[in-house]
Design an enzyme around this catalytic site. Sequence first.
Site, PDB file in Angstrom:
ATOM      1  N   GLY A 236      47.772  48.690  31.396  1.00  0.00           N
ATOM      2  CA  GLY A 236      46.910  49.047  32.528  1.00  0.00           C
ATOM      3  C   GLY A 236      47.395  50.318  33.198  1.00  0.00           C
ATOM      4  O   GLY A 236      47.206  50.536  34.391  1.00  0.00           O
TER       5      GLY A 236
ATOM      6  N   GLY B 182      45.120  52.392  35.380  1.00  0.00           N
ATOM      7  CA  GLY B 182      44.500  51.788  36.553  1.00  0.00           C
ATOM      8  C   GLY B 182      45.112  52.305  37.845  1.00  0.00           C
ATOM      9  O   GLY B 182      45.993  53.163  37.837  1.00  0.00           O
TER      10      GLY B 182
ATOM     11  N   ASP C 245      46.615  51.689  27.827  1.00  0.00           N
ATOM     12  CA  ASP C 245      45.399  51.443  28.596  1.00  0.00           C
ATOM     13  C   ASP C 245      44.234  51.342  27.617  1.00  0.00           C
ATOM     14  O   ASP C 245      44.332  51.786  26.475  1.00  0.00           O
ATOM     15  CB  ASP C 245      45.145  52.568  29.611  1.00  0.00           C
ATOM     16  CG  ASP C 245      44.248  52.094  30.744  1.00  0.00           C
ATOM     17  OD1 ASP C 245      44.773  51.561  31.750  1.00  0.00           O
ATOM     18  OD2 ASP C 245      43.019  52.214  30.626  1.00  0.00           O
TER      19      ASP C 245
ATOM     20  N   ARG D 273      41.500  52.917  27.811  1.00  0.00           N
ATOM     21  CA  ARG D 273      41.022  54.277  27.540  1.00  0.00           C
ATOM     22  C   ARG D 273      42.198  55.252  27.558  1.00  0.00           C
ATOM     23  O   ARG D 273      43.259  54.929  28.110  1.00  0.00           O
ATOM     24  CB  ARG D 273      40.015  54.705  28.619  1.00  0.00           C
ATOM     25  CG  ARG D 273      38.646  54.072  28.421  1.00  0.00           C
ATOM     26  CD  ARG D 273      37.754  54.336  29.603  1.00  0.00           C
ATOM     27  NE  ARG D 273      38.126  53.491  30.725  1.00  0.00           N
ATOM     28  CZ  ARG D 273      37.673  52.247  30.899  1.00  0.00           C
ATOM     29  NH1 ARG D 273      36.829  51.713  30.038  1.00  0.00           N
ATOM     30  NH2 ARG D 273      38.052  51.534  31.939  1.00  0.00           N
TER      31      ARG D 273
ATOM     32  N   TYR E 116      39.172  35.382  38.063  1.00  0.00           N
ATOM     33  CA  TYR E 116      40.344  36.248  38.194  1.00  0.00           C
ATOM     34  C   TYR E 116      41.524  35.480  38.811  1.00  0.00           C
ATOM     35  O   TYR E 116      42.654  35.529  38.305  1.00  0.00           O
ATOM     36  CB  TYR E 116      39.958  37.444  39.072  1.00  0.00           C
ATOM     37  CG  TYR E 116      41.068  38.356  39.512  1.00  0.00           C
ATOM     38  CD1 TYR E 116      41.749  39.162  38.611  1.00  0.00           C
ATOM     39  CD2 TYR E 116      41.416  38.445  40.865  1.00  0.00           C
ATOM     40  CE1 TYR E 116      42.746  40.025  39.034  1.00  0.00           C
ATOM     41  CE2 TYR E 116      42.402  39.310  41.296  1.00  0.00           C
ATOM     42  CZ  TYR E 116      43.071  40.096  40.378  1.00  0.00           C
ATOM     43  OH  TYR E 116      44.051  40.946  40.797  1.00  0.00           O
TER      44      TYR E 116
ATOM     45  N   LYS F 139      45.011  34.611  36.923  1.00  0.00           N
ATOM     46  CA  LYS F 139      46.330  35.061  37.415  1.00  0.00           C
ATOM     47  C   LYS F 139      47.246  33.865  37.645  1.00  0.00           C
ATOM     48  O   LYS F 139      48.440  33.906  37.360  1.00  0.00           O
ATOM     49  CB  LYS F 139      46.161  35.882  38.693  1.00  0.00           C
ATOM     50  CG  LYS F 139      45.558  37.264  38.457  1.00  0.00           C
ATOM     51  CD  LYS F 139      46.610  38.245  37.943  1.00  0.00           C
ATOM     52  CE  LYS F 139      46.092  39.653  37.799  1.00  0.00           C
ATOM     53  NZ  LYS F 139      47.108  40.626  37.425  1.00  0.00           N
TER      54      LYS F 139
ATOM     55  N   ILE G 176      44.972  46.203  48.223  1.00  0.00           N
ATOM     56  CA  ILE G 176      45.838  47.390  48.250  1.00  0.00           C
ATOM     57  C   ILE G 176      44.988  48.620  48.571  1.00  0.00           C
ATOM     58  O   ILE G 176      43.887  48.768  48.021  1.00  0.00           O
ATOM     59  CB  ILE G 176      46.555  47.561  46.890  1.00  0.00           C
ATOM     60  CG1 ILE G 176      47.411  46.321  46.599  1.00  0.00           C
ATOM     61  CG2 ILE G 176      47.432  48.809  46.891  1.00  0.00           C
ATOM     62  CD1 ILE G 176      48.098  46.339  45.254  1.00  0.00           C
TER      63      ILE G 176
HETATM   64  N1  SER Z   1      42.297  43.451  44.885  1.00  0.00           N
HETATM   65  C1  SER Z   1      42.008  42.239  44.152  1.00  0.00           C
HETATM   66  C2  SER Z   1      40.562  41.986  44.105  1.00  0.00           C
HETATM   67  O1  SER Z   1      39.919  42.326  45.072  1.00  0.00           O
HETATM   68  C3  SER Z   1      42.701  41.072  44.784  1.00  0.00           C
HETATM   69  O2  SER Z   1      43.985  41.019  44.278  1.00  0.00           O
HETATM   70  O3  SER Z   1      40.079  41.426  43.185  1.00  0.00           O
END
Ligand code: SER
Length: 357
Positions: free
Chosen positions: A26, A29, A53, A55, A172, A176, A212
């Site tokens: 990744g 990213g 990655d 790409r 997701y 995780k 983030i």
């Molecule tokens: N930033 C992530 C999302 O919004 C959460 O870890 O999916």
Amino acid sequence: MSQLAMTEPKTKEPRPGAHGAILVSGAGGEMGHTLLAMLAAQHHGTREIVALDLRALPSESAGHATAAYAGDVSDPAFIEDLALRHDISEVWHLAALLSTRGEKSPELALKVNVMGSANLLKLAADSAARRGSSVKFMFPSTIAVYGVPTLDAKRAAGRVTEDQCLEPITMYGVNKRAVEEMGRYYARHYRLLAADRMDCAVDFRSIRFPGIISADTVPTGGTSDYGPEMLHAAAQGKPYACFVRPDARIPFMTMPDAVRSLMELADAPRAQLTRLVYNVAAFAPSAAEIAEKVREFFPKAEITYAPTLERQKIVDSWPEDCDDSAARRDWGWKPEHGFHEAFAEYLVPKIKARYGA
Ligand code: SER
């Protein structure tokens, strides 16, 4: 491998040695962009840095790597081929489909997020067996592993510890969480190949990140994206319709703090770590408080609210904040940026320079 597209090594004269290579998936990213630069600065060309990655990497990022590959982490043949080419002693597995994207294609998310991780954990275990020493595996997890059933429950839960409210509602988050458990298995129970010579085959270390915010990039496919989107839109003089209600509250942190936390956890002596997976926290504003902060620096910002049911539901299921006392105690974690400093000292100056605002 037909799907293995190797670009020219960009950083000069890798000196692979006893330390082995650092593999970053990744790498193209949001987090990979900052991490590659920080790893390259930390190692000054003394370690091989292998970037991966889906790409081809932008040239700036590729310049921080000694080799760069375009390929799919969920393809076992691609990963096996990679393992033959490099003596890998550390894996930083960042590749993933985020939460909103994952709800659009749950099976694809499962394949990339879980099968990709399974392939890389196996690579790490095999590499540990070859090397006769454990391979470090750094894994960014997420607040999406948490799930609170109602807004009242969210308020009542407050700052959640690592062991509370683990009923994620997104693919997701489920993915995780599953990889955290797979990491625990490889760290603690995988047939200990040379148990007499190492504590564990895979030295799995993970951080559950909040939303983030980066000054350099805007995320795609996440549900915490309204934070960074609001700010980047304002800096460009564009109106922004926020996809969650003004009262929606989740934790956030800056990208430099996030990457630094991962690097500090990687450097911590194993004996000091009482957990495999840690929360980190910095600030936890509502969407309205982010909008207010954005207006403090960009008074003309046009921010409205147009909540969408799906994304609101996801944010409502995430905790208001996380308890990071274990990280603070075990490896001295402390964010550099609180809410105001994040904007005043990092985000706004860099974003203004970036957009010429
Ligand atoms: N930033 C992530 C999302 O919004 C959460 O870890 O999916």
